[in-house]
Design a protein around this motif. Structure first.
Motif: not given
Length: 75
Positions: A25-52
């Protein structure tokens, strides 16, 4: 013993699932591209871990990763 273990796992899974939803939700509401790009890998890794760990379905994780990546690229 199994009831106690299952209860502990349920609480842990619930916490991790809620944390993941808040991060998405926080990533979706992010307006700043730089902040979103730094946040994206952590969210993706979180999703991968939960799926695993079968907290969320593997396809749901894939769909979320795809949509979030598209959204961050479009910023």
């Amino acid at each position: 013993k199994s009831i106690r273990r299952n209860d502990a796992a349920r609480v842990r899974n619930k916490y991790q699932h809620k944390t993941m939803r808040n991060a998405v939700k926080k990533l979706r509401s992010e307006e700043d591209k730089k902040a979103a790009e730094t946040m994206l890998p952590t969210v993706i890794s979180m999703l991968d871990k939960l799926a695993k760990r079968n907290v969320i379905h593997a396809n749901k994780a894939s769909n979320l990763k795809s949509k979030l990546t598209k959204q961050v690229a479009a910023l």
